[in-house]
Design a protein around this motif. Structure first.
Motif, mmCIF file in Angstrom:
data_model
loop_
_atom_site.group_PDB
_atom_site.id
_atom_site.type_symbol
_atom_site.label_atom_id
_atom_site.label_comp_id
_atom_site.label_asym_id
_atom_site.label_seq_id
_atom_site.Cartn_x
_atom_site.Cartn_y
_atom_site.Cartn_z
ATOM 1 N N ASN A 31 6.447 -1.674 4.989
ATOM 2 C CA ASN A 31 5.328 -0.756 4.958
ATOM 3 C C ASN A 31 5.512 0.169 6.167
ATOM 4 O OD1 ASN A 31 2.842 0.413 4.617
ATOM 5 N ND2 ASN A 31 1.685 -1.486 4.691
ATOM 6 N N ALA A 34 2.604 2.681 7.786
ATOM 7 C CA ALA A 34 1.226 2.216 7.967
ATOM 8 C C ALA A 34 0.813 2.464 9.420
ATOM 9 C CB ALA A 34 1.130 0.734 7.629
ATOM 10 N N SER A 37 -0.049 5.707 5.886
ATOM 11 C CA SER A 37 0.210 5.699 4.434
ATOM 12 C C SER A 37 -0.886 5.001 3.636
ATOM 13 C CB SER A 37 1.551 5.014 4.161
ATOM 14 O OG SER A 37 1.508 3.675 4.603
ATOM 15 N N LEU A 38 -1.776 4.298 4.308
ATOM 16 C CA LEU A 38 -2.826 3.551 3.598
ATOM 17 C C LEU A 38 -4.034 4.408 3.263
ATOM 18 C CD1 LEU A 38 -2.602 0.264 5.668
ATOM 19 C CD2 LEU A 38 -1.569 0.760 3.455
ATOM 20 N N GLN A 41 -4.222 9.609 -0.815
ATOM 21 C CA GLN A 41 -3.054 10.452 -1.046
ATOM 22 C C GLN A 41 -3.445 11.615 -1.957
ATOM 23 O OE1 GLN A 41 -0.147 9.767 0.530
ATOM 24 N NE2 GLN A 41 -1.097 7.949 1.422
ATOM 25 N N PRO A 45 1.584 8.103 -6.353
ATOM 26 C CA PRO A 45 2.918 7.727 -5.874
ATOM 27 C C PRO A 45 3.944 7.713 -6.995
ATOM 28 C CG PRO A 45 1.523 5.793 -6.014
ATOM 29 C CD PRO A 45 0.651 6.979 -6.316
ATOM 30 N N LEU A 80 5.781 4.913 0.967
ATOM 31 C CA LEU A 80 4.570 4.122 1.147
ATOM 32 C C LEU A 80 4.942 2.654 1.386
ATOM 33 C CD1 LEU A 80 2.293 5.603 -1.662
ATOM 34 C CD2 LEU A 80 2.362 6.215 0.768
ATOM 35 N N PHE A 81 5.788 2.129 0.493
ATOM 36 C CA PHE A 81 6.283 0.765 0.677
ATOM 37 C C PHE A 81 7.587 0.595 -0.078
ATOM 38 C CE2 PHE A 81 3.389 0.407 -2.992
ATOM 39 C CZ PHE A 81 4.204 -0.187 -3.940
ATOM 40 N N VAL A 125 2.487 -6.475 -2.262
ATOM 41 C CA VAL A 125 1.999 -5.095 -2.213
ATOM 42 C C VAL A 125 0.519 -5.083 -1.837
ATOM 43 C CG1 VAL A 125 1.581 -3.020 -3.599
ATOM 44 C CG2 VAL A 125 3.776 -4.210 -3.773
ATOM 45 N N ARG A 126 -0.248 -5.986 -2.419
ATOM 46 C CA ARG A 126 -1.674 -6.083 -2.076
ATOM 47 C C ARG A 126 -1.834 -6.474 -0.604
ATOM 48 N NH1 ARG A 126 -3.581 -9.994 -5.356
ATOM 49 N NH2 ARG A 126 -3.263 -11.511 -3.716
ATOM 50 N N PHE A 130 -2.155 -2.075 -0.218
ATOM 51 C CA PHE A 130 -2.178 -1.224 -1.408
ATOM 52 C C PHE A 130 -2.753 -2.002 -2.585
ATOM 53 C CE2 PHE A 130 1.356 0.089 1.263
ATOM 54 C CZ PHE A 130 1.127 1.451 1.388
ATOM 55 N N PRO A 131 -3.136 -1.306 -3.646
ATOM 56 C CA PRO A 131 -3.503 -2.048 -4.865
ATOM 57 C C PRO A 131 -2.287 -2.823 -5.360
ATOM 58 C CG PRO A 131 -4.166 0.262 -5.032
ATOM 59 C CD PRO A 131 -3.321 0.138 -3.799
#
Length: 163
Positions: A31, A34, A37-38, A41, A45, A80-81, A125-126, A130-131
């Motif tokens: 990440n 960060a 990026s959180l 946006q 993405p 982002l990741f 990812v969560r 991020f979602p």
């Protein structure tokens, strides 16, 4: 004598795929931008995912099968990741014909592993803020056919060069 399941076959002669153990061999989640990026946006993405399946025989009836999943999410030029997951399982295959062995190892075994690998990625990812990213189901049969076509084309090209 029947084995109780309605078939006349002996229970020890039925084809079987047994997952002996499943495990994460290697996993990385990055990440890099960060906490910037959180935030919200402007654009959605761009998510890219690559899949590869490898297998090796470790005993007469046992195969280690790996799913390699690499992915990233970017917005414009900003990452982002990123993630890389090498998820594996040890499978025991019994009473499977030699002609069917390779497709079973390269299609059915990864199919059994995939839901677990998918959940590992979603959770990471969560956990990165991020979602969750739920990787779409993968058609391992189509990947297998495509790989066979690539090998055949490469062999055909090599034979053409030799003549």
């Amino acid at each position: 004598m029947a084995n109780g399941n309605g078939s006349g076959a002996a229970p020890d002669s039925a084809p079987a795929i047994n997952a002996m153990v499943q495990y994460t061999k290697d996993f990385s989640f990055e990440n890099p931008n960060a906490p910037r990026s959180l935030g919200p946006q402007q654009n959605p993405p761009n998510i890219a995912i690559q899949v590869n399946v490898n297998a090796r025989q470790v005993a007469d009836t046992d195969f280690e099968v790996n799913i390699l999943l690499e992915g990233s999410a970017t917005v414009d030029a900003e990452v982002l990741f990123k993630f890389e997951l090498d998820y594996a399982g040890l499978f025991r295959l019994l009473n499977i014909s030699p002609n069917d062995m390779h497709p079973v190892v390269m299609i059915e075994c990864p199919r059994l592993l995939f839901p677990f690998a998918r959940q590992i990625i979603a959770d990471a990812v969560r956990g990165g803020g991020f979602p969750p990213l739920y990787v779409d189901p993968i058609d391992f049969a189509a990947l297998y056919r495509r790989r066979l076509e690539e090998v055949a084309a490469a062999q055909g090209g090599a034979q053409a060069e030799a003549t």
